[in-house]
Design an enzyme around this catalytic site. Structure first.
Site, mmCIF file in Angstrom:
data_model
loop_
_atom_site.group_PDB
_atom_site.id
_atom_site.type_symbol
_atom_site.label_atom_id
_atom_site.label_comp_id
_atom_site.label_asym_id
_atom_site.label_seq_id
_atom_site.Cartn_x
_atom_site.Cartn_y
_atom_site.Cartn_z
ATOM 1 N N GLU A 16 -30.674 -2.268 -14.687
ATOM 2 C CA GLU A 16 -29.587 -3.234 -14.477
ATOM 3 C C GLU A 16 -29.686 -3.903 -13.114
ATOM 4 O O GLU A 16 -28.768 -3.808 -12.297
ATOM 5 C CB GLU A 16 -28.231 -2.511 -14.562
ATOM 6 C CG GLU A 16 -27.993 -1.716 -15.812
ATOM 7 C CD GLU A 16 -26.739 -0.835 -15.715
ATOM 8 O OE1 GLU A 16 -26.173 -0.681 -14.607
ATOM 9 O OE2 GLU A 16 -26.330 -0.293 -16.746
ATOM 10 N N GLY A 22 -29.408 -6.605 -10.195
ATOM 11 C CA GLY A 22 -28.630 -7.815 -9.920
ATOM 12 C C GLY A 22 -29.200 -8.511 -8.697
ATOM 13 O O GLY A 22 -29.887 -9.528 -8.777
ATOM 14 N N ARG A 32 -19.720 -11.053 2.596
ATOM 15 C CA ARG A 32 -20.511 -9.868 2.927
ATOM 16 C C ARG A 32 -20.532 -9.528 4.424
ATOM 17 O O ARG A 32 -20.396 -8.354 4.779
ATOM 18 C CB ARG A 32 -21.945 -10.001 2.382
ATOM 19 C CG ARG A 32 -21.999 -10.259 0.870
ATOM 20 C CD ARG A 32 -23.383 -10.116 0.275
ATOM 21 N NE ARG A 32 -23.831 -8.747 0.306
ATOM 22 C CZ ARG A 32 -24.683 -8.258 1.180
ATOM 23 N NH1 ARG A 32 -25.228 -9.053 2.084
ATOM 24 N NH2 ARG A 32 -25.007 -6.989 1.167
ATOM 25 N N CYS A 68 -8.407 -17.985 9.405
ATOM 26 C CA CYS A 68 -7.666 -17.355 10.498
ATOM 27 C C CYS A 68 -7.784 -15.841 10.464
ATOM 28 O O CYS A 68 -6.831 -15.131 10.131
ATOM 29 C CB CYS A 68 -6.206 -17.785 10.431
ATOM 30 S SG CYS A 68 -6.079 -19.551 10.574
ATOM 31 N N TYR A 87 -23.854 -11.693 -4.798
ATOM 32 C CA TYR A 87 -22.577 -11.287 -4.211
ATOM 33 C C TYR A 87 -22.094 -12.287 -3.158
ATOM 34 O O TYR A 87 -21.428 -11.927 -2.196
ATOM 35 C CB TYR A 87 -22.664 -9.869 -3.629
ATOM 36 C CG TYR A 87 -23.185 -8.873 -4.641
ATOM 37 C CD1 TYR A 87 -22.390 -8.506 -5.728
ATOM 38 C CD2 TYR A 87 -24.470 -8.328 -4.560
ATOM 39 C CE1 TYR A 87 -22.870 -7.622 -6.688
ATOM 40 C CE2 TYR A 87 -24.950 -7.450 -5.514
ATOM 41 C CZ TYR A 87 -24.144 -7.097 -6.573
ATOM 42 O OH TYR A 87 -24.608 -6.230 -7.522
#
Ligand code: LLP
Length: 426
Positions: free
Chosen positions: A278, A280, A317, A348, A376
């Site tokens: 799997e 990604g 991230r 802010c 991501y």
């Protein structure tokens, strides 16, 4: 392959000048290289050789319909974690029979829809979930194929937020309890136990923890075999890392070949098992970049700031994991003086930075590319500070296609409503 290169000192994505893209779409804007997405997926797929396998792209890494469609055309399977991701896969032309449904909190409605569409299997994370799936399948008069996602308790060297294979994590069934759950599963009339699954974490840069997890899962395969459970597949999860800074993780083909080699040395009794993975990040991460413009330069005594038009809502991230992304100007040569800049957005929050202490020779108005942003990035973006989400573009050779238009302020507010007019009491 290198999707982002310099030609005559100007940044290109495949055969398209980055400047041409921002001229048409403005910034911030995500761009992806179709060729790189495809070559990464194919590298995983082809390394299996004749072994029965399925590469299920982890949709959460980047769920844009065009990305899913490009992969579906190659014959990819998909790893999903919500009903929303299932609908995306279907709309992008993915085959339901190649979908694996992971995640600790599947709802009754999501389970029902997945059963109706005929997915490959559910990766089940608890006994309670197993019973729920049995019940929903019973109501629909179906048999649900399931794998137990076990937690092999392997320690890995990654950010604690993305480590999932330790005993104390919320994910999976502790491996020493799995045989008991498998035995209980036999009494559930609408469940067929067909596999074992594990996923130990993300952005792993070495093979050792994957191999360790595989060894532990194979021991469990043997135990289950001894008690008469015959499995059809093993899902070894995702997690292969990419180079953000100076990491040198195995390439996709090296990753697959190391797993296959281990399987072979463990004997011939696993030969019939289909192997599912799997991945990604390793497919889309380095295929994408976030393009942004410098709005202001600020020199505050000891620190220098470049205020850009992308922010933590576009790429979370750095704020969330202190992640490092390379940031480069579109133009290689500059007349400007170089400083160490903190690259910050307009949101802010003091955590709103995309990079710190980066040596750059830039002026207001210059464009920058934040690299390794394909995974991501857009999928974790938000509308915080009522900022419309960035446009997204797929570059394909010397052409590019808009695959998500920039949101408008109206898009953002359209689900909201005011309270009714207050009644005046006389
Ligand atoms: N399978 C399962 C069950 C997963 O939970 C994940 C990722 C994957 C596959 C894909 O893992 P990959 O090959 O992309 O490492 N937001 C974090 C990463 C979270 C990963 C969550 N699970 C980040 O930006 O680093």
């Amino acid at each position: 392959m290198e999707p982002f290169t310099f030609r005559n000192g100007e940044l290109y994505a495949e055969g398209v000048a980055a400047a041409a893209i921002v001229e048409e779409l403005g910034t911030p804007c995500y761009i992806y290289s179709r060729a790189m997405v495809e070559s990464q997926w194919l590298a995983f797929d082809q390394a299996f050789g004749g072994r029965e396998h399925l590469v299920c792209y982890a949709v959460k890494a980047n769920s844009n319909l065009a990305i899913l469609n490009v992969l579906a055309r190659l014959g990819s399977g998909f790893d999903i974690v919500s009903g929303g991701e299932l609908e995306r896969v279907l709309r992008a032309g993915g085959e339901p029979s190649k979908v694996i449904y992971s995640g600790v909190g599947k709802t009754v409605r999501e389970i029902g829809r997945a059963l109706e569409t005929g997915i490959h299997a559910f990766n089940v994370e608890s006994e309670a979930e197993l019973e729920q799936i049995n019940q929903v399948a019973g109501g629909l008069n179906k048999i649900a194929s399931v794998a137990l996602r076990v937690n092999p308790d392997v320690d890995i060297n990654t950010h604690p937020y993305v480590a999932t294979g330790l005993k104390e994590s919320k994910f999976g069934i502790p491996i020493d309890m799995a045989a008991g759950v498998a035995a209980d599963a036999r009494h559930l009339p609408n469940i067929r136990l067909v596999g074992l699954a594990c996923h130990i974490g993300s952005q792993l840069t070495e093979m050792a923890p994957f191999i360790e997890a595989l060894e532990r899962v194979l021991e469990l395969v043997d135990d289950l075999n001894d008690s008469g459970v015959d499995l059809a597949y093993l899902d070894l999860g995702g997690g292969l890392g990419i180079g953000y800074y100076d990491e040198q993780p195995p390439e996709p083909d090296e990753f697959v070949m190391a797993l296959m080699e281990k399987l072979q040395t463990m004997g011939t009794r696993y030969r019939h098992l289909q192997i599912i993975i799997e991945p990604g990040r390793a497919i889309v991460g380095n295929a994408g970049a976030l393009l942004t413009q410098v709005m202001y330069l600020k020199h505050n005594g000891s620190r220098n700031f470049a205020v850009i038009d992308a922010a933590m809502n576009d790429l979370m991230r750095p704020a969330l994991y202190d992640a490092w992304h390379e940031i480069i100007p579109f133009a290689q040569h500059s007349q400007q003086e170089a400083y160490l800049y903190d690259i910050v957005g307009p949101v802010c929050e003091s955590g709103d930075f995309l990079g710190r202490d980066r040596e750059l020779a830039i002026a207001a108005g210059d464009y920058l590319a934040v690299l390794s942003a394909g995974a991501y990035g857009s999928s974790m973006s938000s509308n915080y500070n009522t900022r419309p989400r960035a446009a997204e573009v797929m570059v394909d050779g010397d052409r590019f296609h808009i695959i998500r238009r920039r949101e408008t302020i109206d898009d953002l507010m359209s689900p909201e409503s005011l309270l009714p007019e207050s009644q005046v009491v006389k």
